[in-house]
Design a protein around this motif. Structure first.
Motif, PDB file in Angstrom:
ATOM      1  N   LYS A  18      11.109   3.310   4.554  1.00 41.69           N
ATOM      2  CA  LYS A  18      10.808   2.544   5.766  1.00 41.69           C
ATOM      3  C   LYS A  18       9.412   1.933   5.697  1.00 41.69           C
ATOM      4  O   LYS A  18       9.194   0.810   6.171  1.00 41.69           O
ATOM      5  CB  LYS A  18      10.931   3.448   6.995  1.00 41.69           C
ATOM      6  CG  LYS A  18      12.358   3.865   7.308  1.00 41.69           C
ATOM      7  CD  LYS A  18      12.389   4.821   8.493  1.00 41.69           C
ATOM      8  CE  LYS A  18      13.800   5.292   8.781  1.00 41.69           C
ATOM      9  NZ  LYS A  18      13.816   6.275   9.907  1.00 41.69           N
ATOM     10  N   ALA A  19       8.480   2.659   5.100  1.00 43.60           N
ATOM     11  CA  ALA A  19       7.127   2.114   4.954  1.00 43.60           C
ATOM     12  C   ALA A  19       7.132   0.887   4.045  1.00 43.60           C
ATOM     13  O   ALA A  19       6.412  -0.088   4.300  1.00 43.60           O
ATOM     14  CB  ALA A  19       6.191   3.187   4.400  1.00 43.60           C
ATOM     15  N   ILE A  20       7.931   0.918   3.003  1.00 44.77           N
ATOM     16  CA  ILE A  20       7.986  -0.205   2.058  1.00 44.77           C
ATOM     17  C   ILE A  20       8.428  -1.487   2.753  1.00 44.77           C
ATOM     18  O   ILE A  20       7.915  -2.568   2.470  1.00 44.77           O
ATOM     19  CB  ILE A  20       8.916   0.131   0.877  1.00 44.77           C
ATOM     20  CG1 ILE A  20       8.318   1.253   0.019  1.00 44.77           C
ATOM     21  CG2 ILE A  20       9.165  -1.113   0.011  1.00 44.77           C
ATOM     22  CD1 ILE A  20       9.280   1.814  -1.026  1.00 44.77           C
ATOM     23  N   VAL A  21       9.389  -1.361   3.676  1.00 43.95           N
ATOM     24  CA  VAL A  21       9.899  -2.565   4.350  1.00 43.95           C
ATOM     25  C   VAL A  21       9.202  -2.824   5.684  1.00 43.95           C
ATOM     26  O   VAL A  21       9.674  -3.616   6.494  1.00 43.95           O
ATOM     27  CB  VAL A  21      11.439  -2.493   4.551  1.00 43.95           C
ATOM     28  CG1 VAL A  21      12.140  -2.459   3.205  1.00 43.95           C
ATOM     29  CG2 VAL A  21      11.844  -1.288   5.400  1.00 43.95           C
ATOM     30  N   GLY A  22       8.077  -2.152   5.922  1.00 42.03           N
ATOM     31  CA  GLY A  22       7.276  -2.446   7.098  1.00 42.03           C
ATOM     32  C   GLY A  22       7.746  -1.820   8.386  1.00 42.03           C
ATOM     33  O   GLY A  22       7.307  -2.212   9.469  1.00 42.03           O
ATOM     34  N   GLN A  23       8.644  -0.834   8.318  1.00 44.87           N
ATOM     35  CA  GLN A  23       9.143  -0.200   9.533  1.00 44.87           C
ATOM     36  C   GLN A  23       8.285   0.983   9.975  1.00 44.87           C
ATOM     37  O   GLN A  23       8.463   1.487  11.084  1.00 44.87           O
ATOM     38  CB  GLN A  23      10.597   0.254   9.330  1.00 44.87           C
ATOM     39  CG  GLN A  23      11.562  -0.895   9.168  1.00 44.87           C
ATOM     40  CD  GLN A  23      12.997  -0.440   8.936  1.00 44.87           C
ATOM     41  OE1 GLN A  23      13.295   0.746   8.912  1.00 44.87           O
ATOM     42  NE2 GLN A  23      13.892  -1.389   8.749  1.00 44.87           N
ATOM     43  N   GLU A  24       7.403   1.443   9.109  1.00 42.59           N
ATOM     44  CA  GLU A  24       6.469   2.511   9.460  1.00 42.59           C
ATOM     45  C   GLU A  24       5.052   2.057   9.093  1.00 42.59           C
ATOM     46  O   GLU A  24       4.807   1.689   7.942  1.00 42.59           O
ATOM     47  CB  GLU A  24       6.797   3.808   8.718  1.00 42.59           C
ATOM     48  CG  GLU A  24       8.137   4.432   9.070  1.00 42.59           C
ATOM     49  CD  GLU A  24       8.178   4.987  10.487  1.00 42.59           C
ATOM     50  OE1 GLU A  24       7.119   5.036  11.148  1.00 42.59           O
ATOM     51  OE2 GLU A  24       9.270   5.352  10.943  1.00 42.59           O
ATOM     52  N   PRO A  25       4.128   2.055  10.023  1.00 41.24           N
ATOM     53  CA  PRO A  25       2.755   1.621   9.724  1.00 41.24           C
ATOM     54  C   PRO A  25       2.026   2.635   8.855  1.00 41.24           C
ATOM     55  O   PRO A  25       2.269   3.848   8.948  1.00 41.24           O
ATOM     56  CB  PRO A  25       2.110   1.506  11.107  1.00 41.24           C
ATOM     57  CG  PRO A  25       2.902   2.446  11.966  1.00 41.24           C
ATOM     58  CD  PRO A  25       4.304   2.407  11.447  1.00 41.24           C
ATOM     59  N   LEU A  26       1.125   2.151   8.030  1.00 38.66           N
ATOM     60  CA  LEU A  26       0.353   3.000   7.131  1.00 38.66           C
ATOM     61  C   LEU A  26      -0.938   3.458   7.807  1.00 38.66           C
ATOM     62  O   LEU A  26      -1.586   2.690   8.503  1.00 38.66           O
ATOM     63  CB  LEU A  26       0.003   2.241   5.855  1.00 38.66           C
ATOM     64  CG  LEU A  26       1.142   1.575   5.077  1.00 38.66           C
ATOM     65  CD1 LEU A  26       0.587   0.939   3.797  1.00 38.66           C
ATOM     66  CD2 LEU A  26       2.258   2.554   4.764  1.00 38.66           C
ATOM     67  N   VAL A  27      -1.287   4.699   7.551  1.00 36.77           N
ATOM     68  CA  VAL A  27      -2.578   5.220   7.989  1.00 36.77           C
ATOM     69  C   VAL A  27      -3.645   4.854   6.959  1.00 36.77           C
ATOM     70  O   VAL A  27      -4.791   4.567   7.295  1.00 36.77           O
ATOM     71  CB  VAL A  27      -2.510   6.746   8.186  1.00 36.77           C
ATOM     72  CG1 VAL A  27      -3.887   7.321   8.500  1.00 36.77           C
ATOM     73  CG2 VAL A  27      -1.530   7.084   9.302  1.00 36.77           C
ATOM     74  N   ASN A  28      -3.272   4.900   5.699  1.00 36.74           N
ATOM     75  CA  ASN A  28      -4.174   4.455   4.629  1.00 36.74           C
ATOM     76  C   ASN A  28      -3.343   3.977   3.453  1.00 36.74           C
ATOM     77  O   ASN A  28      -2.132   4.211   3.378  1.00 36.74           O
ATOM     78  CB  ASN A  28      -5.133   5.567   4.179  1.00 36.74           C
ATOM     79  CG  ASN A  28      -4.410   6.816   3.711  1.00 36.74           C
ATOM     80  OD1 ASN A  28      -4.213   7.744   4.491  1.00 36.74           O
ATOM     81  ND2 ASN A  28      -3.995   6.857   2.450  1.00 36.74           N
ATOM     82  N   GLY A  29      -3.998   3.259   2.541  1.00 36.68           N
ATOM     83  CA  GLY A  29      -3.331   2.797   1.337  1.00 36.68           C
ATOM     84  C   GLY A  29      -2.722   1.412   1.471  1.00 36.68           C
ATOM     85  O   GLY A  29      -2.885   0.729   2.488  1.00 36.68           O
ATOM     86  N   SER A  30      -1.997   0.999   0.429  1.00 32.97           N
ATOM     87  CA  SER A  30      -1.391  -0.332   0.414  1.00 32.97           C
ATOM     88  C   SER A  30      -0.117  -0.325  -0.418  1.00 32.97           C
ATOM     89  O   SER A  30       0.096   0.548  -1.261  1.00 32.97           O
ATOM     90  CB  SER A  30      -2.374  -1.368  -0.156  1.00 32.97           C
ATOM     91  OG  SER A  30      -2.644  -1.093  -1.520  1.00 32.97           O
ATOM     92  N   ILE A  31       0.728  -1.301  -0.151  1.00 30.90           N
ATOM     93  CA  ILE A  31       1.975  -1.500  -0.893  1.00 30.90           C
ATOM     94  C   ILE A  31       1.995  -2.937  -1.385  1.00 30.90           C
ATOM     95  O   ILE A  31       1.801  -3.873  -0.594  1.00 30.90           O
ATOM     96  CB  ILE A  31       3.208  -1.212  -0.025  1.00 30.90           C
ATOM     97  CG1 ILE A  31       3.172   0.232   0.497  1.00 30.90           C
ATOM     98  CG2 ILE A  31       4.489  -1.459  -0.820  1.00 30.90           C
ATOM     99  CD1 ILE A  31       4.266   0.558   1.495  1.00 30.90           C
ATOM    100  N   THR A  32       2.230  -3.109  -2.675  1.00 23.78           N
ATOM    101  CA  THR A  32       2.241  -4.435  -3.293  1.00 23.78           C
ATOM    102  C   THR A  32       3.600  -4.686  -3.933  1.00 23.78           C
ATOM    103  O   THR A  32       4.146  -3.824  -4.622  1.00 23.78           O
ATOM    104  CB  THR A  32       1.149  -4.530  -4.375  1.00 23.78           C
ATOM    105  OG1 THR A  32      -0.124  -4.254  -3.779  1.00 23.78           O
ATOM    106  CG2 THR A  32       1.104  -5.912  -5.005  1.00 23.78           C
ATOM    107  N   PHE A  33       4.142  -5.868  -3.682  1.00 22.90           N
ATOM    108  CA  PHE A  33       5.422  -6.268  -4.281  1.00 22.90           C
ATOM    109  C   PHE A  33       5.227  -7.566  -5.037  1.00 22.90           C
ATOM    110  O   PHE A  33       4.799  -8.567  -4.464  1.00 22.90           O
ATOM    111  CB  PHE A  33       6.501  -6.442  -3.206  1.00 22.90           C
ATOM    112  CG  PHE A  33       7.850  -6.830  -3.757  1.00 22.90           C
ATOM    113  CD1 PHE A  33       8.617  -5.908  -4.460  1.00 22.90           C
ATOM    114  CD2 PHE A  33       8.345  -8.107  -3.570  1.00 22.90           C
ATOM    115  CE1 PHE A  33       9.856  -6.260  -4.974  1.00 22.90           C
ATOM    116  CE2 PHE A  33       9.588  -8.476  -4.082  1.00 22.90           C
ATOM    117  CZ  PHE A  33      10.342  -7.553  -4.789  1.00 22.90           C
ATOM    118  N   ASP A  34       5.498  -7.532  -6.319  1.00 25.11           N
ATOM    119  CA  ASP A  34       5.367  -8.695  -7.188  1.00 25.11           C
ATOM    120  C   ASP A  34       3.980  -9.341  -7.059  1.00 25.11           C
ATOM    121  O   ASP A  34       3.846 -10.561  -6.958  1.00 25.11           O
ATOM    122  CB  ASP A  34       6.459  -9.718  -6.882  1.00 25.11           C
ATOM    123  CG  ASP A  34       6.606 -10.759  -7.995  1.00 25.11           C
ATOM    124  OD1 ASP A  34       6.209 -10.464  -9.147  1.00 25.11           O
ATOM    125  OD2 ASP A  34       7.122 -11.857  -7.707  1.00 25.11           O
TER     126      ASP A  34
END
Length: 251
Positions: A48-64
Motif C-alpha cells: 500500500k505504501a508503494i502505491v501511495g495508499q499509506e503515507p511514509l513517516v520517513n524514507g522514500s520510494i523510487t520507481f524507474d
C-alpha cells in the motif's frame, strides 16, 4: 540488471504502532521478487505504501528513477509529504492486485476489466487488451457477461490479475494471490504469474504466505518480521536457509 523499484529506509505508523520500520529493498527490472512473513508482519502495508495508499513517516520510494513517495522535513518537524497520488503512481506503470481480490461483484467480468483500464483513453487498445486477457484466461472469455459474484474464488483471482493487467503495467504487485484457494488452483495461478513475467516482460513483486511456492516462483526473496526486513537472498538460498525452513516451511 537495473533497479526498477527502490525502497529506501521507509517507515509507516498506525498511531503508536510502527507497521514498517526502516525498510529498504529493491526489485530489478524483469525479475520476480517475493516477500514472505507471518500475518501482521507488515507485508500488505508495504504494498500500500508503494502505491501511495499509506503515507511514509520517513524514507522514500523510487520507481524507474522517479521518486513517487518520500518524506521531507519541514522546518525540522518531519512533516509528511507525498509526491504523487495513487492514480498518478498507477499511470507510471504500477498495478496492485489487493489481498482478497476486491472485485466489483455486481459487475460483469467485462465491466471489471473495463474498470482496470479506466486511465486508458484508446478504446481500440482497451478492446485489444480485453481480448488478450480472454485468450490468457479462457474461463474469463467464456464468462465475460456473467456477474463476478458467480465466479469461483480462483476465477475471481484470475479476473483481479487480468483487471490489473488492463492498465498495461511495467510492474505488478500481488498481495496473497493464493489466499484461500485450492492447491491446484494456486499452482495454475502461479503458472500464469510466471508467463506474465516471461512473455509480457512484466516485473513482479509477490507477497505470499505460502513461502515455499513464493520462493520457488521467484528469483530473489525478502523475509519480513514485525515490520522489518530480516533476511534477503536469492530465493534458492532462502529455501535452504535453516531459519526460513523452520519458521516458514514447516521443517
Amino acid at each position: 540488471m537495473s533497479e526498477l523499484l527502490t525502497i529506501d529506509d521507509i517507515s509507516v505508523t498506525y498511531g503508536n504502532i510502527k507497521a514498517l520500520r526502516n525498510v529498504s529493498m529493491h526489485v530489478n527490472q524483469g525479475d520476480i521478487v517475493c516477500l514472505i512473513g507471518a500475518n501482521g508482519s507488515g507485508k500488505s502495508t508495504l504494498l500500500k505504501a508503494i502505491v501511495g495508499q499509506e503515507p511514509l513517516v520517513n524514507g522514500s520510494i523510487t520507481f524507474d528513477g522517479e521518486e513517487i513517495c518520500q518524506t521531507r522535513g519541514a522546518n525540522g518537524k518531519g512533516k509528511k509529504h507525498k509526491i504523487l497520488t495513487t492514480d498518478i503512481i498507477a499511470s507510471r506503470g504500477i498495478a496492485l492486485v489487493p489481498e482478497g481480490r476486491r472485485v466489483f461483484s455486481q459487475m460483469t467480468v467485462e465491466e471489471n476489466l473495463d474498470m482496470g483500464a479506466f486511465m486508458v483513453r484508446d478504446k481500440a487498445l482497451i478492446n485489444e487488451r480485453k481480448e488478450a486477457m480472454y485468450d490468457f484466461f479462457p474461463i474469463l472469455g467464456a464468462r465475460r457477461r456473467q456477474k463476478t459474484r458467480s465466479l469461483s474464488g480462483g476465477e475471481q483471482q484470475m479476473m483481479a490479475i487480468a483487471r490489473a493487467l488492463m492498465s498495461g503495467p511495467r510492474m505488478i504487485l500481488l498481495d496473497e494471490p493464493g489466499l484461500g484457494l485450492a492447491p491446484l488452483v494456486i499452482a495454475d495461478i502461479f503458472e500464469k504469474i510466471d508467463l506474465i513475467n516471461k512473455q509480457d516482460n512484466v516485473t513482479v513483486f509477490l507477497v505470499e504466505q505460502n513461502a515455499r511456492m513464493a520462493l520457488k516462483a521467484s528469483t530473489e526473496g525478502y523475509v519480513m518480521e514485525n515490520g522489518k526486513i530480516v533476511l534477503h537472498d536469492a530465493s534458492a538460498s532462502l529455501l535452504e536457509n535453516e531459519k526460513v525452513r523452520a519458521a516458514y516451511l514447516g521443517e
